[in-house]
Scaffold this motif. Structure first.
Motif: not given
Length: 463
Positions: A40-52
């Motif tokens: 999370r970067a303030r209002e930005i969010s992304t799933e990372i899981g096992k992503r490179t």
């Protein structure tokens, strides 16, 4: 009458405190966090899981931003490329997952080209893996990573073009429109090499508010539709006959970037000039000064800007000169290094200003817009006739082609300069403000600060 030494000490303290509040490592840590499998970067969010996860860090704040990213991501960060002019990189304890390049500034060098090649290679790999890319972008990065638009353009061509552009008096948006036309990196072209990747760009901004696309000439953000036409800029500043022929040909053949992607594209400004202005104003008010931020005095031609500053300061003093004694007189917040009987006896007003005055170079001397601003302020009648101190400095610690951040002056500067044979007008003609202030001992030397959020000007005056 206020003690000039007190005012000079206070101005420097305000500057130093403001710088400490905009540390890029702290900014990364404040705005970026891992929450389970989410980044999370303030209002930005992304799933990372096992992503490179890869990162490319560019600019004067790159080392400190990368340090903050390491602290947040740890082993989740696979590798990165960093290009900066901060030779104190080792002090930031970056590990061997980062490829480190010391790019040129204010002109590109061989390492700037090598950094681009390394970034291209990382992005090609990331694109195949559909990885997440975190771009850390800060001011000064335009020269620290570069690749020409075609093989006919040499490094000498790039240096000559950059030198002409930064010294011609054009605005940053005008300069960048030209830079983008002959670059394979700028104007979103770097990010366009990885269309399959989600991308987040975190920015330490050295441009006017709302123009964050221009930071480091926007390697990850396409120019806006209303960006200046590069050929119009060449005509306006009479550059066509001065630029290398290969550069002019590349500009004439340039076409808008045609890049589309369904992947995430987000950018976030971590800190900017307004943050350092607010921090300086807070530090001034804590010292009991009646303080105003002149947010409208920022990017004018340098002579006009200096006149506006002194006019606004006089208005502020006239408005508040008869105020009752302030907190400083009461002894609540005495400046460092003063004793009880040296407190100011009248109200002191403080004017804070930022941005970057347009400062064309006319001579072959040493200096920059902050040193020249200080020099121009000293010759004003308003400055000479009042008890006034002015500090003009770059938050990156480097002003123009000098090793200084700027200078601090007061209403005695001209008399002291004249006494040792210094000539203000001659120094201005030769663009040699640094030598002037070195001779007087009024240079502010911080060394590279590891950040860059434009300039800070602090003016104090008292009866």
């Amino acid at each position: 009458m206020a003690n000039l030494t007190q005012l000079r000490i206070a101005a420097r303290e305000i500057f130093d405190e403001a710088l400490r509040t905009i540390d890029p490592t702290a900014a990364i840590r404040a705005h970026l966090r891992v929450d389970g499998d989410s980044l999370r970067a303030r209002e930005i969010s992304t799933e990372i899981g096992k992503r490179t996860i890869y990162s490319i860090a560019i600019g004067k704040a790159a080392a400190k931003m990368a340090t903050g990213l390491n602290q947040i991501l740890g082993e989740r960060l696979s590798s990165g490329v960093i290009t900066t002019n901060d030779t104190r990189l080792k002090a930031n304890r970056l590990d061997n997952k980062w490829q480190i390049f010391y790019g040129g500034h204010p002109e590109p060098n061989e390492s700037s080209l090598a950094a681009a090649d390394a970034a291209f290679e990382l992005l090609d790999r990331a694109n195949q893996e559909q990885a997440l890319i975190l771009f850390l972008v800060s001011g000064g990065g335009s020269a620290m990573i570069e690749s020409p638009a075609n093989g006919t353009i040499s490094l000498d061509d790039l240096k000559a073009a950059n030198r002409l552009l930064v010294n011609c008096g054009a605005s940053i948006s005008e300069i960048n429109s030209v830079r983008c036309a002959f670059s394979a990196v700028k104007g979103g072209k770097l990010a366009a090499r990885a269309p399959n990747c989600d991308q987040i760009t975190l920015i330490v901004s050295d441009v006017p508010e709302g123009e964050e696309r221009n930071v480091a000439s926007g390697p990850t953000v396409t120019p806006p539709d209303d960006a200046p036409n590069p050929q119009d800029v060449l005509a306006r500043y009479h550059l066509r006959s001065e630029l290398p022929a290969n550069i002019v040909q590349a500009i004439e053949k340039a076409r808008p970037l045609n890049s589309t992607s369904d992947a995430m594209r987000e950018h976030l400004v971590l800190s900017s000039n307004s943050d350092v202005l607010q921090a300086a104003a807070k530090a001034a008010r804590q010292r009991g000064f009646i303080t105003e931020i002149a947010s409208d005095i920022s990017d004018q031609p340098i002579e006009e800007g200096c006149d506006l500053l002194l006019g606004r300061l006089e208005m502020l003093r006239a408005k508040h000169g008869n105020k009752s004694p302030n907190r400083l007189e009461a002894g609540l917040v005495p400046p460092v290094g003063t004793v009880a009987d040296s407190k100011l006896k009248r109200s002191v007003v403080c004017l804070i200003s930022g941005g970057e005055f347009a400062c064309p170079v006319h001579g072959s001397g040493i200096g920059g817009r902050n040193l020249e601003s200080a020099l121009r302020l000293t010759r004003s009648r308003n400055m000479i006739s009042s008890n006034t101190v002015a500090l003009c400095a770059g938050t990156d610690g480097i002003d123009g082609n000098s090793p200084a951040a700027g200078a601090i002056v007061d209403n005695t500067t001209i008399d002291r300069a004249t006494a040792i044979g210094l000539d203000v007008e001659d120094s201005l003609r030769r663009s040699d403000s640094y030598s002037f202030f070195v001779a007087l001992g009024e240079v502010i030397a911080t060394g590279p600060t590891g950040t860059n959020v434009r300039d800070l000007r602090i003016l104090l005056t008292a009866d």
